[in-house]
Write a protein that holds these residues in place. Structure first.
Motif, mmCIF file in Angstrom:
data_model
loop_
_atom_site.group_PDB
_atom_site.id
_atom_site.type_symbol
_atom_site.label_atom_id
_atom_site.label_comp_id
_atom_site.label_asym_id
_atom_site.label_seq_id
_atom_site.Cartn_x
_atom_site.Cartn_y
_atom_site.Cartn_z
ATOM 1 N N LYS A 1 0.796 -1.131 -0.045
ATOM 2 C CA LYS A 1 0.008 -0.168 -0.004
ATOM 3 C C LYS A 1 0.832 1.255 -0.010
ATOM 4 N N TYR B 1 1.973 8.175 9.227
ATOM 5 C CA TYR B 1 0.365 7.579 9.430
ATOM 6 C C TYR B 1 0.284 7.194 10.726
ATOM 7 N N TRP C 1 -5.189 2.997 -1.350
ATOM 8 C CA TRP C 1 -3.777 3.661 -0.799
ATOM 9 C C TRP C 1 -2.801 3.780 -2.194
ATOM 10 N N TRP D 1 -4.297 6.534 -4.360
ATOM 11 C CA TRP D 1 -4.184 8.169 -3.653
ATOM 12 C C TRP D 1 -2.485 8.309 -3.782
ATOM 13 N N CYS E 1 -5.897 10.750 1.873
ATOM 14 C CA CYS E 1 -5.526 9.591 2.264
ATOM 15 C C CYS E 1 -6.437 8.707 3.076
#
Lengths: 425, 111
Positions: free
Chosen positions: A47, B8, B27, B30, B94
């Protein structure tokens, strides 16, 4: 790089199999946990770092490393497969042994053994199919539930019970076992049921169900990859699935409505699948064995050979149904035979055959029986009677596409419509 | 253009592989659009949730870093933006917010 849809579904079957071989069938839950964990970790990295060029290889490497970790930690706990225990105990042999079990050709054979393990005679056929979908096709419990149109909680319970039965043995099924032939026919039956589950309602609104057909075709082909399971019946099963799958694109019209075999645009049938199906059918004659799959595939091949409905060799199809009735004397087969007779010799002859079906009361809850009665009465011009049968079928229909199909028939048989009856034949 | 670090913090992981797959896709999308717009300096790294903390005169080593999982830094990314306001604005996309986490935006100190 984008990750393909259902990556986990595609990979988990192979990884769970490899890990089950390593930890033993009695540690199936551990194998599943390790796979889930490996997958979730990989996704956490991807990710942020992005998806690597070969996500499958990454997943496999991650699962392999996790397996080695588990084996090192539990060295004394003796949780692994008994025949491998000695090899896992030494650092010298641990890593090469685990790597060897992740070799693609080894996984392929082990997946076949896993499929045989899932089709344990102590399990109901539904549980066998559910387990195959879950463990070999990577469907989650909720996806299996959706595939069977069952509740999620009930499916979870079923899968848990089924896994408990599996884990009573340590090893994956051994193909050299003397129960092999019997087990092979259970496996074939499970694949057949899986395909039917998808095919019966593979309409536009339930596109996911076409996936069930694809999975069944993949599993059936896997049987052909091993000399022991590549029998005539396995080839016949492949032929049957491919010839039926070829018709899938023609089964619904542009609006997503179901079309009967008679109304389908045959140009939309998949010529490639038909060709492969025919080839499998030729190979199925390699032994003297004649199974239901052989006969059903032969029927499908006769349909596939006709460019138009009118060109269908109905007499040939009736002969096939006669053979099928001897192998599987059920009212549903007799029903299909009667429909073929009607095509060959006219609706009145078909209706006679329908009346003659022994145990026809067992068909009372089967929508296609009433739809067939309605269809033949309609062709005879008895629209009122036909309408009644279609209404009964409608009340019994199992999905919306079937109901809409029957609603169109009911409408066509209604008094305000002045339809000319379709000529016989 | 100045540089900023996104830290994060928190954010639940997926409960199932299918769910994790969906979260990951978001993710990836993004971060890709940050990259496409020229804001990406370094994708950074995800971090394990476990770790050790070394502190005090005695250089005492304890398990850490935090007791509360919502405070744990799960990863970081280095971006470039016009100013802190723009950097914070960009962080709004996010996907961590879907999962109850937060993004800490910190300017990299310049000489």
């Amino acid at each position: 790089m984008q990750v393909e849809e259902h990556l986990f579904r595609r990979e988990s079957g192979r990884l769970v199999t490899a890990l089950t071989r390593i930890f033993g069938l009695d540690n199936l839950a551990l194998a599943e946990d390790v796979v889930q964990d490996a997958f979730c970790r990989a996704l956490e990295v991807w990710k942020i770092r992005g998806v690597p060029d070969n996500p499958s290889a990454w997943l496999m490497a991650t699962a392999k490393n996790r397996a080695i970790d588990v084996l090192r930690r539990q060295k004394t706990a003796q949780r692994c497969a008994p025949e491998l225990e000695r090899l896992f105990k030494s650092e010298w042999t641990l890593v090469p042994t685990v790597s060897g079990l992740f070799d693609p050709s080894v996984i392929k054979d082990d997946q076949l053994r896993m499929m045989f393990s899932c089709c344990d005679e102590r399990l109901s056929q539904t549980s066998q199919v559910a387990l195959v979908l879950h463990l070999l096709c990577g469907f989650s419990a909720s996806e299996v539930a959706a595939a069977f149109l069952a509740g999620q909680a009930a499916m979870e319970k079923r899968l848990t019970r089924a896994k408990k039965v599996l884990s009573s043995s340590k090893h994956l099924f051994d193909l050299a076992d003397r129960e092999f032939a019997e087990r092979l026919s259970s496996v074939q039956r499970a694949i057949y049921l899986l395909f039917n589950e998808g095919y019966q309602s593979a309409s536009g609104e339930a596109a996911t169900r076409v996936e069930l057909c694809r999975e069944a075709m993949r599993l059936a082909q896997a049987l052909l990859d091993h000399p022991l399971s590549a029998t005539g019946a396995s080839h016949a099963l492949c032929a049957l699935l491919f010839l039926h799958a070829a018709r899938l694109p023609g089964r619904v019209d542009a609006a997503g409505e179901l079309l009967s075999l008679f109304d389908q645009d045959r140009a939309r049938w998949d010529a490639g699948l038909i060709e492969r199906g025919r080839r499998f059918l030729e190979l199925s004659a390699s032994s003297d064995e004649l199974t239901e799959y052989h006969v059903e595939a032969a029927i499908a091949a006769l349909h596939a050979a006709a460019q138009k409905v009118e060109e269908t060799d109905w007499a040939g199809i009736v002969t096939c149904y006669d053979a099928l009735l001897r192998l599987r004397p059920t009212p549903v087969v007799a029903l299909n035979r009667a429909i073929a007779v009607a095509q060959a010799q006219g609706p009145s002859r078909g209706l006679e055959e329908l009346e003659r079906i022994p145990d026809s009361e067992r068909l009372a809850g089967y929508p296609f029986y009433h739809a067939a009665l309605g269809e033949l009465e309609r062709r005879r011009g008895a629209l009122d009677i036909a309408r009644g049968h279609f209404c009964t079928a409608h009340a019994l229909a199992k999905n919306a596409a079937e109901r809409r199909f029957l609603e169109r028939r009911i409408e066509e048989c209604s008094p305000e419509m002045s339809l000319t009856p379709v000529p016989a034949g | 253009m100045s540089e900023f670090v996104y830290l994060y913090r928190g954010g639940q992981r997926g409960a199932s592989p299918e769910q994790s797959e969906q979260i990951m896709q978001k993710w990836v999308a993004w971060l890709k659009q940050l990259e496409d717009k020229g804001h990406m300096k370094d994708r950074g790294q995800p971090l394990e949730s476990e770790g050790k903390v070394v502190k005090g005169d005695g250089k005492l080593i304890t398990d850490g870093p935090y007791a509360e999982s919502k405070d744990i830094v799960g990863g970081y990314t280095l971006v470039q933006a016009k100013d802190l306001t723009q950097a914070a604005e960009l962080a709004k996309g996010c996907p961590i917010f879907d999962r109850g986490g937060l993004v800490e935006v910190r300017p990299v100190m310049e000489m």
